[in-house]
Design an enzyme around this catalytic site. Structure first.
Site, mmCIF file in Angstrom:
data_model
loop_
_atom_site.group_PDB
_atom_site.id
_atom_site.type_symbol
_atom_site.label_atom_id
_atom_site.label_comp_id
_atom_site.label_asym_id
_atom_site.label_seq_id
_atom_site.Cartn_x
_atom_site.Cartn_y
_atom_site.Cartn_z
ATOM 1 N N HIS A 127 0.861 -1.184 0.000
ATOM 2 C CA HIS A 127 0.000 0.000 0.000
ATOM 3 C C HIS A 127 0.902 1.240 0.000
ATOM 4 C CE1 HIS A 127 -3.944 -1.964 1.618
ATOM 5 N NE2 HIS A 127 -3.919 -1.907 0.302
ATOM 6 N N ASP A 153 0.968 4.143 1.358
ATOM 7 C CA ASP A 153 1.421 4.847 2.569
ATOM 8 C C ASP A 153 2.543 4.103 3.283
ATOM 9 O OD1 ASP A 153 -0.687 2.967 3.190
ATOM 10 O OD2 ASP A 153 -0.908 3.857 5.183
ATOM 11 N N HIS A 154 2.951 2.944 2.741
ATOM 12 C CA HIS A 154 4.045 2.185 3.355
ATOM 13 C C HIS A 154 5.255 2.042 2.425
ATOM 14 C CE1 HIS A 154 1.603 0.837 6.846
ATOM 15 N NE2 HIS A 154 0.654 1.213 6.003
ATOM 16 N N HIS A 194 -4.886 -8.391 6.211
ATOM 17 C CA HIS A 194 -5.138 -7.051 5.678
ATOM 18 C C HIS A 194 -5.679 -7.230 4.258
ATOM 19 C CE1 HIS A 194 -4.756 -2.777 5.668
ATOM 20 N NE2 HIS A 194 -3.740 -2.694 4.817
ATOM 21 N N ASP A 230 -0.003 -3.215 8.639
ATOM 22 C CA ASP A 230 -1.452 -3.064 8.738
ATOM 23 C C ASP A 230 -2.052 -4.460 8.934
ATOM 24 O OD1 ASP A 230 -0.877 -0.484 8.220
ATOM 25 O OD2 ASP A 230 -2.101 -0.291 6.419
HETATM 26 ZN ZN LIG Z 1 -1.439 1.833 6.053
HETATM 27 ZN ZN LIG Z 2 -2.494 -1.033 4.263
#
Ligand SMILES: [Zn+2]
Ligand SMILES: [Zn+2]
Length: 316
Positions: free
Chosen positions: A75, A77-78, A150, A221
């Site tokens: 993802h 944001d990572h 996740h 996550d």
């Molecule tokens: Zn995240």
């Molecule tokens: Zn995530």
């Protein structure tokens, strides 16, 4: 006084470089955590959200000395900060190799960007795709890769530092008249040696108790923190707590994340000594709402709980 008493415990340093979930806020960047082992210049990064290189520049860390990156999942944001960070490390003429560990697809992701943007790095880049149960061993510690729950393949990392051997009491050895030399090495290992004068000395009587290596969790996550339980107990657990239970229950669309309550209950069950809430929804940045997350966690967990914030530093 024996040497044991004067010896200091090893402390590794963790710096939170990004603690927001999904998008950055004015005070929080997206996910990234730095781990620097004591007495080592090199350091490691767990996740690399966009802008992580800017966060690094606000600390005493340098991309130049970054040796390993562990990505929990793909993802944005990572992971969106990784290409920029690689390019900058390259511009710094860093020549020491960099290892990147991440889920299947990380090689394709980085390979495509590097090819299309003609990014040629002056250092050796090694990319490893990890899977459930991957065990990574390094000097002084090991990392167990745990598959999480996740919406995309995601892993968490259990970092276990090696046990530290008990301290060899040189003063006592000298008092006993044991001659210095290779014998000391044998005694340090706990072996029994026979001296020239016929005395038999058990090394264990000269060596203190080993100190158990600490074990920490750095989660990705995940909507089920108990997935870490096969590795419990933990000295420290850093895990997402994106919402309070109430907010989560009222979400029109559910995402696969953990609530503060759920995390704290799991941590209590797994014998966590210290709990840090991370990957915090931007909604808690406003009006001191972070207290809601903290209070919810504290009501279910007996040990110390903190909410991570950007540039927070802890020792472990
Ligand atoms: Zn995240
Ligand atoms: Zn995530």
């Amino acid at each position: 006084m024996g040497l044991q008493e004067t010896e200091k415990t090893i402390m590794h340093k963790i710096t939170f470089l990004g603690t927001s979930a999904g998008v950055p806020t004015r005070t929080r960047n997206v996910s990234a955590i730095a781990l620097q082992l004591e007495n080592r210049k090199e350091w490691m990064l767990f996740d690399c959200g966009e802008g992580t290189q800017h966060q690094i520049m606000k600390t005493s860390l340098s991309a130049y000395n970054l040796s390993r990156v562990f990505i929990t999942h793909l993802h944005g944001d990572h992971v969106y900060g990784l290409c920029g960070l690689l390019a900058s490390k390259g511009m710094q003429r860093s020549e020491s190799s960099l290892e990147i560990y991440g889920p299947a697809g990380i090689r394709e992701l980085l390979g495509s960007v590097m090819r299309l943007s003609q990014l040629n790095l002056p250092f050796d880049l090694k990319i490893f795709e990890i899977s459930e149960g991957t065990l990574l061993r390094y000097e002084g510690f090991r990392i167990d890769v745990v598959k999480l729950s996740h919406s995309i393949t995601t892993y968490g990392f259990v970092v276990t530092f090696d046990d530290k051997p008990g301290h060899f009491d040189i003063a006592k050895a000298k008092r006993l008249g044991i001659p210095e030399g290779p014998i000391y090495a044998k005694l340090k290992r706990g072996e029994t040696v026979t001296l020239a004068d016929g005395r038999s000395i058990d090394g264990n009587t000269l060596v203190g108790k080993p100190t158990q290596g600490k074990r920490i969790v750095i989660g990705g996550d995940n909507d089920n923190p108990l997935l870490f339980s096969p590795y419990a107990p933990f000295d420290l657990m850093i895990h997402e707590a994106t919402y309070t239970q109430n907010d989560f229950d009222n979400l029109p669309r559910k995402f696969m994340h953990t609530t503060a309550k759920q995390l704290a209950e799991a941590a209590q069950q797994m014998g966590v000594k210290r709990l840090i809430l991370n990957h915090i929804s931007p909604r808690y940045d406003k009006d001191g709402r972070i207290v809601e997350l903290l209070n919810e966690a504290k009501s279910c967990f007996d040990g110390p709980v903190e909410a991570a914030y950007d540039f927070m530093q802890i020792e472990c």
